[in-house]
Scaffold this motif. Structure first.
Motif, PDB file in Angstrom:
ATOM      1  N   ILE A   1      67.218  38.687 -57.432  1.00  0.00           N
ATOM      2  CA  ILE A   1      66.750  40.069 -57.509  1.00  0.00           C
ATOM      3  C   ILE A   1      65.550  40.175 -58.449  1.00  0.00           C
TER       4      ILE A   1
ATOM      5  N   ARG B   1      55.944  41.004 -56.982  1.00  0.00           N
ATOM      6  CA  ARG B   1      55.032  41.821 -56.193  1.00  0.00           C
ATOM      7  C   ARG B   1      54.356  42.958 -56.963  1.00  0.00           C
TER       8      ARG B   1
ATOM      9  N   ASP C   1      52.907  46.402 -55.137  1.00  0.00           N
ATOM     10  CA  ASP C   1      53.451  47.630 -55.681  1.00  0.00           C
ATOM     11  C   ASP C   1      52.341  48.638 -55.942  1.00  0.00           C
TER      12      ASP C   1
ATOM     13  N   HIS D   1      51.186  50.067 -52.794  1.00  0.00           N
ATOM     14  CA  HIS D   1      52.231  50.937 -52.291  1.00  0.00           C
ATOM     15  C   HIS D   1      52.077  52.348 -52.844  1.00  0.00           C
TER      16      HIS D   1
ATOM     17  N   LYS E   1      54.538  60.983 -61.052  1.00  0.00           N
ATOM     18  CA  LYS E   1      54.954  59.624 -60.721  1.00  0.00           C
ATOM     19  C   LYS E   1      55.853  59.008 -61.793  1.00  0.00           C
ATOM     20  N   LYS E   2      55.733  59.474 -63.021  1.00  0.00           N
ATOM     21  CA  LYS E   2      56.322  58.680 -64.102  1.00  0.00           C
ATOM     22  C   LYS E   2      57.285  59.449 -65.008  1.00  0.00           C
ATOM     23  N   THR E   3      57.495  60.718 -64.740  1.00  0.00           N
ATOM     24  CA  THR E   3      58.411  61.424 -65.637  1.00  0.00           C
ATOM     25  C   THR E   3      59.614  61.949 -64.862  1.00  0.00           C
ATOM     26  N   PRO E   4      60.716  62.138 -65.549  1.00  0.00           N
ATOM     27  CA  PRO E   4      61.883  62.745 -64.912  1.00  0.00           C
ATOM     28  C   PRO E   4      61.543  64.112 -64.319  1.00  0.00           C
TER      29      PRO E   4
ATOM     30  N   GLU F   1      60.279  63.680 -60.855  1.00  0.00           N
ATOM     31  CA  GLU F   1      61.378  63.385 -59.933  1.00  0.00           C
ATOM     32  C   GLU F   1      62.186  64.653 -59.652  1.00  0.00           C
TER      33      GLU F   1
ATOM     34  N   LEU G   1      60.379  66.919 -57.151  1.00  0.00           N
ATOM     35  CA  LEU G   1      60.501  66.412 -55.782  1.00  0.00           C
ATOM     36  C   LEU G   1      61.914  66.623 -55.247  1.00  0.00           C
TER      37      LEU G   1
ATOM     38  N   LYS H   1      57.368  67.500 -51.147  1.00  0.00           N
ATOM     39  CA  LYS H   1      56.339  66.548 -50.749  1.00  0.00           C
ATOM     40  C   LYS H   1      54.988  67.044 -51.231  1.00  0.00           C
TER      41      LYS H   1
ATOM     42  N   GLY I   1      56.267  61.349 -39.848  1.00  0.00           N
ATOM     43  CA  GLY I   1      57.373  60.412 -39.699  1.00  0.00           C
ATOM     44  C   GLY I   1      56.985  58.986 -40.040  1.00  0.00           C
TER      45      GLY I   1
END
Lengths: 325, 508
Positions: free
Chosen positions: A4, A11, A15, A18, A192-195, A198, A201, A273, A323
């Motif tokens: 893992i 990568r 990343d 991505h 992108k980087k903080t709670p 998240e 979103l 989104k 999609g």
């Protein structure tokens, strides 16, 4: 376990790629196409001076659109950004004219923006009213307050020192552009980087699931509206710095351009989104289109038409490619 | 018996996927035919071809021996095919009658909807199967079971010769199921061919004569259900023998959660119990008996109006799921799509949602650490395919469920509350979830499992609380645990008497 760790460690470059999503790449292609078209049609479009012009012209919309993007991601909408900016502008301006020190006057303008956002957020998150209706109501309310406060007259004669702050430049770039770039970077980090990113979103993507997972729903929503209000106030400071005056009717229809930039950039009005990179590209697309059309001496009616068509085209492309990515 | 419906060598190719290959079987007039298979076996694709949503790449559908063209749902309906979906496609705010005539209401003068005729004809169709339903009532006021019956009445109105039902009973109580089974049997007596898709094998064995088992887009076999065992059917579905599972208890004597007199404003009253370390506590009872509401109270999702909770001897008071999570409680909700997943976000994000503080100790998310934990937890729950950055909506129900369980593992949850943990999940994934719950118990987690499927409760639980009317009606240990015992406590006494009056066996 060992396989893992190798798997994830191997990568980092993939990343990075991505992170630049397929949707953002699409918006970038749109921008390149529009720049190419104007480059071919308008002599001098690619002149350094003109390119440097597009950015400050886009910066106010970009600033609003960043806040709008966060609100839209949370599943809401903020129609009151223009009047919030106007209220913040006239209050800062009248303080400046009265001789209040710049930092204090600017801070007061920001406080007004935060307060406007707080009211929107509380009505949405705690009272449970629909964001569209809440901010439609405050759109009129904040505008009325700005008009009442000034008696409908512009606040004129801002001190030259204040104007110099926002009209200066750094490393050859207008300061306003740098400020908005910094704001965009902060917004990108937030998302992108903080709670909190998240949570935004998740709340917009599925509020009920976010609640069960322990996300602080109300705080998240209120924070989004407060950021939107703060950025509207920042846009107001940039504008009155540029103009040297604050009109109570400034910022009329700003909300529509901000929503357009966010939507072109891939934000979904269903919530859950949206992209900071996309929104910035969206604002630059709108800005360069206006710039190009103006240089071509196209009537403003047709500029409006072009704006409408760009938005519809972006949404259609979105629908067709949905999609994936 | 003539074949009312025949699938003749149906194949369906999607770009990159062969969804169906050479599917052939037939259903006679008056036959109730089961269609079985795991998720992804091709059942839904086949039903979509039957109802005109998809066109087959090769092969044909024959009705009463004649090939029919089913290019769209309107043609399928005209050909006599009625489809009853798992997630009912109805408009809750419209009346029962309006829903039954949705899209083609009876007209007067070609302009106005003839409401009177609409209601009369709806009432006629309903009278044949359930006269207690008022055609003028808003559909939203009906229970799910009644809505199913409205859909069947609608099929009768359309003079359907073929009725296809996709998981009609996933949220019905046993007595509602019996009622539905009678209605379906009535349809069959009238010569309708019924295609019945369900994950619940006991139901299929109960009401179907034959069944076709599909796997990987192809027919494994069409069997006469009187001559095969459930076990044989399961192994045909999954393509391997599923090990016969024995219950194993890991409960210790140590009390982890102690609940006394817990009540909510509406559905739950005076619930008291203890949950031990490593214990799996089952909660059985009819839908509406307060099971889901109890779990929501325990998780902090709803507020209790009275009562106390203690974890490891310390009193806790919950006002939000956030508080529950801090106390070590996590809810795996019943409706995964609505309350579990954030569909557009990745597996990693969905997993990390409940423990953001852990991954962002200084305010910024440590993505490397998050990835490492996600990889570890998802390996633990055996996520397939193992793609942590893929949006969770693209995963099967079983794998979404595993990710939600992983969410609680990442959050360090010690008490897991499962509400219908295997609803809509296929047989193979089901066994995996059972294993996972047991392994977690063995590691010292405590679990509460609410389930309508009695075999599931019996398979998993060390002890079962039977709920009735919002409170605990009985507590059953392993020794006294049986489907009959649970049913006897779960069903209100009045219903048992009503059942006897109709000559049915109570709780069967």
């Amino acid at each position: 376990m060992t396989d893992i760790t190798q798997h994830t460690a191997a990568r980092p470059s993939a990343d990075f790629l991505h992170r630049f999503s397929v949707r953002d790449a699409g918006t970038l292609i749109g921008l390149v196409v529009i720049l190419a078209v104007f480059g071919a049609l308008v002599p001098g479009f690619f002149a350094e001076r003109n390119l440097i012009n597009i950015l400050p012209q886009s910066s106010i919309n970009a600033c609003l659109a960043l806040g709008m993007t966060l609100v839209i991601i949370s599943g809401g909408i903020d129609l009151s950004v223009g009047p919030t900016a106007a209220l913040s502008a006239v209050i800062s301006a009248s303080m400046l004219v009265a001789g209040v020190p710049f930092p204090l006057a600017i801070a007061a303008g920001f406080a007004i923006g935060l307060a406007c956002g707080l009211l929107n957020g509380v009505l949405v998150a705690y009272v449970g009213l629909q964001p569209f209706i809440v901010t439609l109501g405050t759109l009129s309310t904040y505008r009325a307050l700005a008009l009442i406060y000034t008696g409908g007259n512009p606040v004129l004669g801002l001190p030259a020192g204040f104007r110099a702050i926002f009209n200066g430049s750094l490393f050859g770039l207008p300061l306003a552009v740098i400020i908005v770039a910094v704001v965009a970077l902060i917004a990108w980090i937030i998302l992108k980087k903080t709670p909190f990113g998240e949570y935004l979103l998740a709340v917009g993507g599925n509020e009920e699931a976010a609640y069960i997972a322990g996300v602080p729903i109300a705080r998240t929503k209120i924070a989004a509206y407060m950021i939107s209000g703060l950025l509207a106030a920042l846009a107001a400071q940039i504008l009155i710095g540029r103009l040297g005056a604050a009109e109570p009717i400034l910022g009329n229809l700003w909300e529509l351009d901000a929503i357009a930039a966010a939507a072109i950039g891939g934000a979904s009005l269903m919530g859950g989104k949206g992209s900071v990179v996309g929104t910035i590209l969206g604002a630059v697309i709108l800005g360069s289109m206006r710039n190009g059309l103006t240089l071509m001496n196209v009537q403003s009616f047709y500029q409006l038409l072009a704006t409408g068509l760009i938005i519809l085209a972006a949404m259609l492309i979105d629908r067709v490619t949905r999609g994936r990515g | 018996m003539s074949a009312r419906l025949q699938f003749d060598s149906i194949s369906k190719l999607f770009p990159a996927v062969r969804a169906l290959s050479d599917v052939s079987f037939s259903v006679g007039a008056g036959e109730i035919h089961g269609l079985l298979g795991e998720n992804g076996a091709g059942k839904s694709t086949l039903l979509r071809i039957l109802s005109g949503v998809y066109r087959p790449t090769a092969g044909s559908v024959l009705i009463d021996g004649r090939p029919v063209t089913l290019n769209n749902p309107v043609q399928a309906r005209a050909a006599g095919v009625a489809m009853i979906h798992q997630e009912l496609q109805q408009v809750p705010r419209l009346s029962v009658a309006q829903n039954m005539f949705l899209g083609h209401p009876p007209m007067r003068g070609g302009v106005f909807v003839d409401r009177r005729q609409q209601e009369r004809r709806a009432a006629e169709a309903l009278a044949a199967i359930d006269p207690t339903i008022d055609p003028a009532a808003p559909l939203g006021s009906l229970k799910v079971a009644q809505r199913q019956i409205v859909e069947i009445a609608r099929a009768l109105l359309d003079r359907a010769r073929i009725v296809a039902m996709d998981e009609p009973t996933s949220s019905l109580t046993p007595s509602e199921f019996e009622r539905l089974a009678e209605v379906i049997a009535g349809l069959a007596r009238d010569g309708v061919a019924v295609v019945y898709v369900s994950h619940k094998l006991d139901e299929v064995f109960g009401i179907c004569q034959r069944a076709t088992i599909m796997r990987d887009g192809a027919v494994v076999e069409t069997v006469d259900l009187a001559q095969v065992s459930e076990k044989a059917v399961v192994s045909m579905m999954v393509g391997r023998e599923l090990a016969q599972e024995q219950h194993r208890s890991h409960a210790s004597g140590e009390i982890r959660l102690s609940v006394r007199g817990l009540a909510s404003a509406t559905k739950v009253r005076d619930v008291s119990f203890d949950l031990h370390r490593g214990e799996v506590l089952g909660i059985a009872g009819l839908v509406g008996s307060g099971r889901t509401e109890l779990l929501r109270l325990l998780a902090g999702a709803d507020r209790a109006s009275s009562g106390t909770m203690e974890i490891d001897g310390k009193a806790i008071k919950l006002s939000s799921p956030r508080g529950g999570i801090a106390a070590g409680i996590g809810l795996v909700p019943e409706e995964r799509k609505r309350e579990g997943i954030v569909p557009l976000r990745s597996i990693s994000s969905n997993m990390a949602l409940a423990s953001m503080g852990v991954f962002a100790p200084r305010g910024v998310i440590d993505h490397r650490r998050l990835k490492r934990v996600a990889a570890e937890k998802m390996k633990r729950v055996n996520l397939r395919p193992f793609l942590l950055d893929r949006p969770i909506r693209l995963f099967s129900g079983g794998n979404q469920q595993k990710a939600i369980i992983g969410r609680w593992l990442a959050a360090g949850t010690r008490i897991l509350l499962f509400d219908e943990p295997t609803r809509g999940i296929d047989v193979g994934a089901k066994a995996e979830i059972y294993h996972l719950i047991e392994e977690l118990a063995a590691e010292g987690h405590s679990a509460i499992v609410v389930s309508s499927e009695l075999p599931e409760v019996i398979r998993l639980a060390d002890r079962v609380l039977v709920m009735r009317d919002g409170t605990v009606a009985a507590e059953l240990g392993r020794a006294s645990l049986s489907e009959q015992a649970i049913a006897a406590h779960a069903i209100p006494q009045t219903e048992i008497e009503a059942g006897k009056a109709q000559g049915r066996r109570a709780g069967a």
